[in-house]
Design a protein around this motif. Structure first.
Motif, PDB file in Angstrom:
ATOM      1  N   LYS A 250      -0.084  -8.244  -4.357  1.00 60.13           N
ATOM      2  CA  LYS A 250       0.150  -7.517  -5.607  1.00 60.13           C
ATOM      3  C   LYS A 250       1.161  -8.345  -6.399  1.00 60.13           C
ATOM      4  O   LYS A 250       1.844  -9.215  -5.856  1.00 60.13           O
ATOM      5  CB  LYS A 250       0.728  -6.135  -5.320  1.00 60.13           C
ATOM      6  CG  LYS A 250      -0.248  -5.176  -4.651  1.00 60.13           C
ATOM      7  CD  LYS A 250      -1.065  -4.445  -5.692  1.00 60.13           C
ATOM      8  CE  LYS A 250      -1.909  -3.350  -5.079  1.00 60.13           C
ATOM      9  NZ  LYS A 250      -2.647  -2.591  -6.092  1.00 60.13           N
ATOM     10  N   GLU A 256      10.214  -4.287  -8.713  1.00 60.28           N
ATOM     11  CA  GLU A 256       9.420  -3.177  -9.250  1.00 60.28           C
ATOM     12  C   GLU A 256       8.701  -2.442  -8.119  1.00 60.28           C
ATOM     13  O   GLU A 256       8.063  -3.058  -7.264  1.00 60.28           O
ATOM     14  CB  GLU A 256       8.397  -3.717 -10.246  1.00 60.28           C
ATOM     15  CG  GLU A 256       7.476  -2.658 -10.824  1.00 60.28           C
ATOM     16  CD  GLU A 256       6.362  -3.249 -11.678  1.00 60.28           C
ATOM     17  OE1 GLU A 256       5.455  -2.489 -12.059  1.00 60.28           O
ATOM     18  OE2 GLU A 256       6.399  -4.473 -11.945  1.00 60.28           O
ATOM     19  N   MET A 258       5.759  -0.304  -6.911  1.00 59.62           N
ATOM     20  CA  MET A 258       4.399   0.010  -7.310  1.00 59.62           C
ATOM     21  C   MET A 258       3.887   1.175  -6.467  1.00 59.62           C
ATOM     22  O   MET A 258       4.677   1.922  -5.918  1.00 59.62           O
ATOM     23  CB  MET A 258       3.537  -1.244  -7.176  1.00 59.62           C
ATOM     24  CG  MET A 258       4.031  -2.356  -8.136  1.00 59.62           C
ATOM     25  SD  MET A 258       3.155  -3.918  -7.952  1.00 59.62           S
ATOM     26  CE  MET A 258       3.992  -4.597  -6.524  1.00 59.62           C
ATOM     27  N   ASP A 259       2.581   1.347  -6.363  1.00 60.70           N
ATOM     28  CA  ASP A 259       2.024   2.493  -5.649  1.00 60.70           C
ATOM     29  C   ASP A 259       2.560   2.570  -4.218  1.00 60.70           C
ATOM     30  O   ASP A 259       2.676   1.571  -3.529  1.00 60.70           O
ATOM     31  CB  ASP A 259       0.491   2.425  -5.640  1.00 60.70           C
ATOM     32  CG  ASP A 259      -0.022   1.077  -5.164  1.00 60.70           C
ATOM     33  OD1 ASP A 259       0.438   0.053  -5.698  1.00 60.70           O
ATOM     34  OD2 ASP A 259      -0.860   1.043  -4.245  1.00 60.70           O
ATOM     35  N   GLY A 260       2.872   3.811  -3.803  1.00 62.76           N
ATOM     36  CA  GLY A 260       3.447   4.003  -2.473  1.00 62.76           C
ATOM     37  C   GLY A 260       4.828   3.384  -2.395  1.00 62.76           C
ATOM     38  O   GLY A 260       5.688   3.671  -3.214  1.00 62.76           O
ATOM     39  N   ARG A 262       5.310  -0.137  -2.249  1.00 64.72           N
ATOM     40  CA  ARG A 262       5.073  -1.564  -2.417  1.00 64.72           C
ATOM     41  C   ARG A 262       6.043  -2.087  -3.462  1.00 64.72           C
ATOM     42  O   ARG A 262       6.170  -1.494  -4.533  1.00 64.72           O
ATOM     43  CB  ARG A 262       3.633  -1.835  -2.812  1.00 64.72           C
ATOM     44  CG  ARG A 262       2.638  -1.458  -1.726  1.00 64.72           C
ATOM     45  CD  ARG A 262       1.208  -1.675  -2.155  1.00 64.72           C
ATOM     46  NE  ARG A 262       0.288  -1.357  -1.077  1.00 64.72           N
ATOM     47  CZ  ARG A 262      -1.032  -1.427  -1.175  1.00 64.72           C
ATOM     48  NH1 ARG A 262      -1.590  -1.793  -2.328  1.00 64.72           N
ATOM     49  NH2 ARG A 262      -1.804  -1.125  -0.143  1.00 64.72           N
ATOM     50  N   GLU A 271       4.859  -4.458   1.346  1.00 65.33           N
ATOM     51  CA  GLU A 271       4.676  -3.032   1.560  1.00 65.33           C
ATOM     52  C   GLU A 271       5.649  -2.605   2.654  1.00 65.33           C
ATOM     53  O   GLU A 271       5.629  -3.153   3.768  1.00 65.33           O
ATOM     54  CB  GLU A 271       3.249  -2.695   1.963  1.00 65.33           C
ATOM     55  CG  GLU A 271       3.060  -1.206   2.192  1.00 65.33           C
ATOM     56  CD  GLU A 271       1.600  -0.782   2.213  1.00 65.33           C
ATOM     57  OE1 GLU A 271       1.351   0.421   2.337  1.00 65.33           O
ATOM     58  OE2 GLU A 271       0.722  -1.658   2.083  1.00 65.33           O
ATOM     59  N   ASP A 286       5.717   7.180   5.114  1.00 63.42           N
ATOM     60  CA  ASP A 286       5.074   8.435   4.724  1.00 63.42           C
ATOM     61  C   ASP A 286       6.051   9.604   4.817  1.00 63.42           C
ATOM     62  O   ASP A 286       6.079  10.477   3.949  1.00 63.42           O
ATOM     63  CB  ASP A 286       3.850   8.713   5.607  1.00 63.42           C
ATOM     64  CG  ASP A 286       2.715   7.745   5.326  1.00 63.42           C
ATOM     65  OD1 ASP A 286       2.777   7.054   4.284  1.00 63.42           O
ATOM     66  OD2 ASP A 286       1.779   7.676   6.138  1.00 63.42           O
ATOM     67  N   LYS A 293      10.785  10.899  -4.917  1.00 61.06           N
ATOM     68  CA  LYS A 293      10.158   9.904  -5.800  1.00 61.06           C
ATOM     69  C   LYS A 293      11.090   8.709  -5.911  1.00 61.06           C
ATOM     70  O   LYS A 293      12.280   8.849  -6.207  1.00 61.06           O
ATOM     71  CB  LYS A 293       9.917  10.510  -7.193  1.00 61.06           C
ATOM     72  CG  LYS A 293       9.175   9.558  -8.137  1.00 61.06           C
ATOM     73  CD  LYS A 293       8.868  10.289  -9.432  1.00 61.06           C
ATOM     74  CE  LYS A 293       8.225   9.333 -10.464  1.00 61.06           C
ATOM     75  NZ  LYS A 293       6.940   8.802  -9.972  1.00 61.06           N
ATOM     76  N   GLN A 296      11.759   3.308 -10.432  1.00 60.58           N
ATOM     77  CA  GLN A 296      10.802   2.275 -10.819  1.00 60.58           C
ATOM     78  C   GLN A 296      11.199   0.895 -10.328  1.00 60.58           C
ATOM     79  O   GLN A 296      10.357   0.010 -10.223  1.00 60.58           O
ATOM     80  CB  GLN A 296      10.660   2.255 -12.354  1.00 60.58           C
ATOM     81  CG  GLN A 296       9.998   3.494 -12.930  1.00 60.58           C
ATOM     82  CD  GLN A 296       9.815   3.406 -14.440  1.00 60.58           C
ATOM     83  OE1 GLN A 296      10.498   2.642 -15.126  1.00 60.58           O
ATOM     84  NE2 GLN A 296       8.888   4.205 -14.960  1.00 60.58           N
TER      85      GLN A 296
END
Length: 299
Positions: A250, A256, A258-260, A262, A271, A286, A293, A296
């Motif tokens: 990625k 930064e 990213m999803d999850g 990463r 990751e 998990d 959350k 960013q």
């Protein structure tokens, strides 16, 4: 054989157990003195001390072996051999010479690569594909003695120092038993002058993650410092230790999220598979992300 065992941390415990299980007479265990630990800072005995106590083996924990009285006590044991693994004290020449067959050290690298204090951490941080253990005849230099036996091990692509530590400890326990059984038939091989590297003790200044570095380097740092001292970053001002990872293809701005979980690096991304928030237990990603959350960007 009549053996003096010299070791301190958890790494040494399976090796002590293997010597006893295979019928050797461990006449005495030398280990580091109890030290303050935990929140109450109460004196805590070493892992080797605790196991030797349960096995009923006499224990000594001198602060050094320079005193004549300590040297005479060691000599009076009349050991055939001393087995040393992660003991933590320098052995004077008079101690090295006391056992009839000398002193053997179990070192967690393929010497002469990674002589010194942190060979497991450094092997992962450097991206080594192979490591192992060496059974070495001890001499006055730092891990410079001739090697009697070496056994190799592949390092897993997502393996942490903690995981590799446990595998090397078990490999060392098998190797020392084999070396003692074959001792008279083994030929000591001097270490070559080429290929010498030193595994310096891990400094806390190395543990902060630089997200501008390539992902492969960040991944090695995270795995190499897991579980201790732990590579770390900050999320909204909170320090988080990252304890497991792998590289993913990625891209984004360094740091930064990213999803999850990463995180972009100087090139590609990592990751995160395991982490530890400040004051919390380590957990898989998990579990850590439940009800939380991430910002960013990590810094």
């Amino acid at each position: 054989m009549k053996i003096v065992f010299m070791g301190t941390p958890e790494f040494s415990v399976p090796i002590l157990e293997a010597l006893v299980e295979h019928g050797h007479e461990v006449v005495c265990v030398y280990t580091q003195p109890p030290r303050p630990a935990g929140r109450g800072k109460k004196d805590r005995v070493s892992a080797v001390h605790s196991r030797a106590q349960s096995l009923g083996i006499p224990i000594r924990h001198p602060v050094s072996l320079k005193a004549q009285a300590d040297q005479e006590e060691f000599d009076a044991l009349r050991a055939d051999i001393a087995v040393v693994v992660a003991y933590g004290l320098i052995l004077p020449q008079v101690i090295l010479d006391a056992p009839e067959m000398g002193c053997l050290n179990i070192h967690a690298s393929l010497l002469p690569r990674w002589r010194g204090a942190a060979p497991i951490h450094r092997a992962i941080m450097a991206g080594d594909e192979t490591t192992g253990v060496c059974i070495m005849q001890m001499e006055a230099g730092l891990d410079t003695g001739p090697v009697l036996l070496r056994r190799n091990l592949q390092i897993g692509t997502t393996e942490t120092t903690g995981q590799l530590h446990d595998r090397l400890s078990l490999l060392g326990s098998v190797a020392i038993v084999e070396a003692l059984e074959k001792f008279d038939a083994l030929t000591p091989e001097p270490q070559p002058d080429e290929g010498v590297t030193y595994a310096e003790k891990i400094d806390k200044s190395e543990s902060r993650i630089d997200w501008t570095a390539p992902a492969v380097e960040v991944d090695r740092l995270i795995r190499g410092l897991s579980p201790f001292p732990g590579a770390w970053t900050t999320a909204d001002g909170e320090r988080i230790k990252l304890l497991g990872s792998h590289v993913v293809h990625k891209s984004g701005s360094p740091g930064e999220v990213m999803d999850g979980f990463r995180v972009a690096c100087g090139d590609h991304a990592v990751e995160i598979t395991r982490a530890q928030r400040s004051g919390k237990a380590a957990m898989d990603t998990d579990e850590l992300l439940k009800g939380r959350k991430l910002p960013q960007k990590l810094v």
